[in-house]
Each structure stands twice: as structure tokens, then as C-alpha cells.
Design an enzyme around this catalytic site. Structure first.
Site, short mmCIF file in Angstrom:
data_model
loop_
_atom_site.label_atom_id
_atom_site.label_comp_id
_atom_site.label_asym_id
_atom_site.label_seq_id
_atom_site.Cartn_x
_atom_site.Cartn_y
_atom_site.Cartn_z
N GLY A 143 6.50 -6.70 26.19
CA GLY A 143 5.41 -6.57 25.23
C GLY A 143 4.23 -5.74 25.69
O GLY A 143 4.32 -4.91 26.59
N GLY A 266 -6.36 0.54 21.49
CA GLY A 266 -4.91 0.60 21.65
C GLY A 266 -4.36 -0.49 22.53
O GLY A 266 -5.10 -1.34 23.06
N HIS A 439 7.73 -0.62 -15.41
CA HIS A 439 6.36 -0.48 -15.95
C HIS A 439 5.88 -1.84 -16.43
O HIS A 439 6.64 -2.57 -17.06
CB HIS A 439 6.36 0.50 -17.11
CG HIS A 439 5.04 0.62 -17.79
ND1 HIS A 439 4.00 1.36 -17.29
CD2 HIS A 439 4.57 0.06 -18.95
CE1 HIS A 439 2.96 1.28 -18.09
NE2 HIS A 439 3.29 0.50 -19.11
#
Length: 462
Positions: A143, A266, A439
Site C-alpha cells: 500500500g 500525494g 430520458h
């Protein structure tokens, strides 16, 4: 359960998305499997990432809807945010999913070994609980962690990571977010909805810089409208704690003050002290290098998930884990196309994308061979009902397939499934245009964009 003394067919180091997916698939294919995990199975995604973050974002959506309820003819009073109740809701979802995951380990007869594992041989992992586990095949799946930068000393109080942000018992009045990528903008969006003043600092020229340029512009426009401040193209220079909070100086001398700083620059691979380099695994800046079959340079040793270079997403880990198990079983699965992995940023409005952005498509195929269409959601009935602004952008090769789909809008992530099929099945504009889309849904906006790209636009708004 298997006999640990006899060794296993597959031993997996790490119980996050990639690790447990590999474990379950290998078990389904009749292999004996052990998974070593130092914390809770489910990893960052379940406990400290995807799931709790999206629960927080949904709580923010409810808050925004309540504030605006009179616009829909619903009389409701917004009294504020009860963070204890928000956390109870968030943690309850995590607990429920964790319990279900534990049941799947039992059902699949996968042995869970609790402890920190270290690669000590080509077929052997030593665990700090004193056990040594051997397997015919090893899968490295350790990880990632929240990165920081020099000058950003995480204290868990005023300078925090996303993990700390999910555990806040009180909301700050103002938060400064360093990093305008996925994690940074998601927390900025959630906090703004929950009543926090937010200011983002991003060194790259635009927010969510990995996305298509038009996507960034649309998200920035939406953030300005919501009152989320941001500075792009400017790096922070220093962060100082003050008597009342935190002060951040950014390039050019601008000073921003707040109660907390969220460091969202990050995530890095968890590979240090895992024994990988000691055993000769090829590495690059902490990442484990593999071939297209996710094999390392060591025989029968694979790597999956965030430790493998590439986009760090839970569903990428799932796919890689399944692929590895099937490769071990000799099923010859098709190698994963990294560009064909769907991407979503769960802000308000949401950002979703597949394939190549316009700039990368032009690099790959030549600018003269690329055509695009940008369908404004102003022409979509369901988007008007949801009161969202955004677009569906298609990037296609002239007389060729659609190679990129980029979407911005409330709940637009629900349309990523068709986008994934279009890209991965190399659909042409004419192919998609002749499909009948329900729709009123936002899904029909994909059909409208394809019709426009095929030269037969219906409801097109510039």
C-alpha cells in the site's frame, strides 16, 4: 484453514484492495492462501480513504441541499453541523463494510496472519509475531502512505494529513489545503459544504492537473462560485504555527492564515523496511517495478496496488489483484491497460474521466487527427433538475474510436460505466450515437455528445 507448516500456494503481504482481491480470487480458484496484515484488512481505502471520505462528502451534500431546500419548495431549517453525529454516520459505514469483509475471508477460507511482514527470501515472509510463512507464489501489496514535503512537519493537530482530517471532532473555521490534486480538492469541497472557509495552494498551473484542461477550468469555475479560494502555479515557501493557528507563506510573499493546514501532496509507496531491496527486488524511488504481468524480477513474486508505479486507485488494486491470481492459476488473463482505468474525483461538482485527455491524444495520434466535442449539461434535463453545471467532452481519432471521455457535473460519476465501455471496446461516435439512452437521465448526455461528434447534434448548447 490450511496447515501453515506445509506452506501455501499464495502468500500475500498486505490486506488492502489489491491484497484481499488477490486472496479471494486465488481461493476461488482452489489455491491455499495466507494474507499477512499489520492492521485491519481493507487497508487505507476502507478505513482511512475512499469510504470515509465519500461519507464525509455525502454529509456535506446533505448540508448544501438543506441550506438550499427552499429553492425546491421544501421548507427546512439548517441548524448547523453536529460533527459527532457525522463521525458516527461515517464510522458506522466503515464498521459495517469491515464486518462484511471479515466474513468474506472466512467464507473463502483465507488465513489472516496479523503482524508486520518482511520479505526474507524468494518464497518466504517473516512476521514480527515470530512466524515464518512460505508460499509457492508471493504477492507484495503493502500500500501507500500520506506524503509530506520539507518544511511541512506533520503534528496531527495543526498540520495534518487526510487521515487526521477524517478524525476531527470539531471543524476548523478556516482550513488551508496544500495540494490541489484529488485528495486536496475532495477535502476542500467537503469542508466548504460543512461550513469551513477553505483556501488551496497548488504549485502546478491548475487544480486536478492530471485531468483534461477543460475539466480543470470547469472545476475552478465551480469552486470560485462556491467561495473556495485557490492559488495555482505557486508553491508554499514556509509554514509557521501561530498563537491562534497556522500561517502559510506562498511564492510571491502572500501570507495565508488558518486554523489547520491539510497536507495533500500525494501518497508514497509503503516499501521501506519491507525487505524488498534486501532481496534484490528492482525498485524506482520506492516503487516496485514489474512487467506487464505484474511480476517482479524475482521468480514467482508479484506486486500490486499503490506500490506499483501508476495511478493510485482502489479499483486498480482490485483489478491487479484478480489479474495476478488468474495469472498464477495459468488462465492467461489480458494485461491491464492503465489508460483504461476509470478515474473520479468526488468534489461538488464531480469530475470523471476515461482514457486520454485532449493534449495526450494529440501527442499520441497527432493534433490534426483529433476531433473533440464538448456537450454542455445546460441541454440535459436531469442536470437542470439537479441544478448542476458541467459538460461531457469526447476526444476521438478522426474516422476512428473515441479515446477519451471527460465529464464534470453533480453525480456525474454514475456515468463512468458507459464511458469505460466506450473506451475499452473502442467505440466510434456513430456506434454510441445509435444507442438509445434513457430520458430523463444524465446518461443521455453521453449519447448527445456522441451524436454531436457524429455530425447529427440534437440538443446542443454552446
Amino acid at each position: 484453514m490450511s496447515d501453515p507448516n506445509a506452506g501455501y500456494d499464495v502468500v500475500i503481504l498486505g490486506g488492502g484492495s489489491g491484497g484481499y482481491a488477490s486472496a479471494f480470487r486465488a481461493a476461488e480458484l482452489g489455491m491455499t492462501v495466507a494474507l499477512i496484515e499489520k492492521d485491519k484488512v481493507g487497508g487505507t481505502c476502507l478505513h482511512r480513504g475512499c469510504i470515509p471520505t465519500k461519507a464525509l462528502l455525502h454529509a456535506g451534500e446533505v448540508a448544501d441541499t438543506t441550506r438550499d431546500s427552499e429553492d425546491f419548495g421544501v421548507l427546512a431549517e439548517f441548524k448547523g453541523i453536529d460533527m459527532a453525529a457525522v463521525n458516527k454516520y461515517k464510522d458506522g459505514i466503515v464498521a459495517k463494510m469491515y464486518k462484511g469483509l471479515q466474513g468474506l475471508f472466512k467464507a473463502n477460507k483465507v488465513d489472516i496472519i496479523n503482524g508486520t511482514g518482511k520479505l526474507v527470501g524468494p518464497n518466504t515472509i517473516a512476521v514480527d509475531n515470530g512466524r515464518t510463512v512460505t508460499g509457492k507464489h508471493l504477492v507484495l501489496a503493502t500500500g501507500s502512505y500520506s506524503k509530506t514535503l520539507p518544511g511541512l512537519d506533520i503534528d496531527g493537530d495543526r498540520i495534518i494529513t487526510s487521515e487526521h482530517a477524517l478524525e476531527l471532532t470539531e471543524l476548523p473555521k478556516k482550513a488551508i489545503v496544500i495540494g490541489g490534486g484529488v485528495i486536496g480538492v475532495e477535502f476542500a469541497s467537503a469542508w466548504k459544504s460543512l461550513g469551513v472557509e477553505v483556501e488551496i495552494i497548488e504549485g502546478l498551473p491548475r487544480l486536478v492537473a492530471a485531468e483534461d484542461a477543460d475539466t480543470s477550468k470547469q472545476l475552478e469555475r465551480a469552486f470560485r462560485k462556491r467561495g473556495i479560494k485557490f492559488h495555482t502555479g505557486k508553491f508554499f515557501e514556509k509554514v509557521e504555527k501561530t498563537a491562534s493557528g497556522v500561517q502559510v507563506t506562498i511564492a510571491g510573499g502572500t501570507v495565508v492564515e488558518g486554523d489547520v493546514v491539510l497536507v495533500a501532496v500525494g501518497r508514497g509507496p509503503v516499501t521501506a523496511n519491507c525487505g524488498y531491496e534486501d532481496q534484490g527486488v528492482n525498485m524506482d524511488r520506492g516503487f516496485v517495478l514489474t512487467d506487464e504481468n505484474l511480476l517482479t524480477n524475482l521468480p514467482n513474486v508479484y506486486a500490486v496496488g499503490d506500490i506499483v508505479p501508476g495511478i493510485q486507485l482502489a479499483h486498480r488494486g482490485f483489478a491487479q489483484g484478480i489479474f495476478v491470481a488468474e495469472h498464477i492459476a495459468g488462465l492467461n488473463p489480458v494485461p491491464i491497460d492503465e489508460t483504461g482505468i476509470p478515474r473520479v474525483t468526488f468534489t461538488e461538482p464531480e469530475v470523471a474521466s476515461m482514457g486520454l485527455n485532449e493534449d495526450k491524444a494529440k501527442e499520441q495520434y497527432g493534433a490534426e487527427n483529433i476531433k473533440t466535442v464538448n456537450y454542455n449539461l445546460a441541454g440535459n434535463g436531469k442536470s437542470n433538475i439537479l441544478r448542476t453545471q458541467g459538460f461531457i467532452k469526447l476526444v476521438a481519432v478522426e474516422d476512428g474510436p473515441i479515446v477519451g471521455i471527460h465529464m464534470v457535473g453533480a453525480r456525474i460519476s454514475e456515468q463512468i460505466g458507459e464511458a469505460e465501455l466506450i473506451y475499452n471496446w473502442e467505440g466510434y461516435a456513430n456506434d454510441v450515437a445509435q444507442l438509445i439512452h434513457m430520458h430523463p437521465t444524465q446518461n443521455e448526455a453521453i449519447g448527445e455528445a456522441a451524436m454531436a461528434l457524429a455530425g447529427k447534434p440534437l440538443h446542443v448548447h454552446d
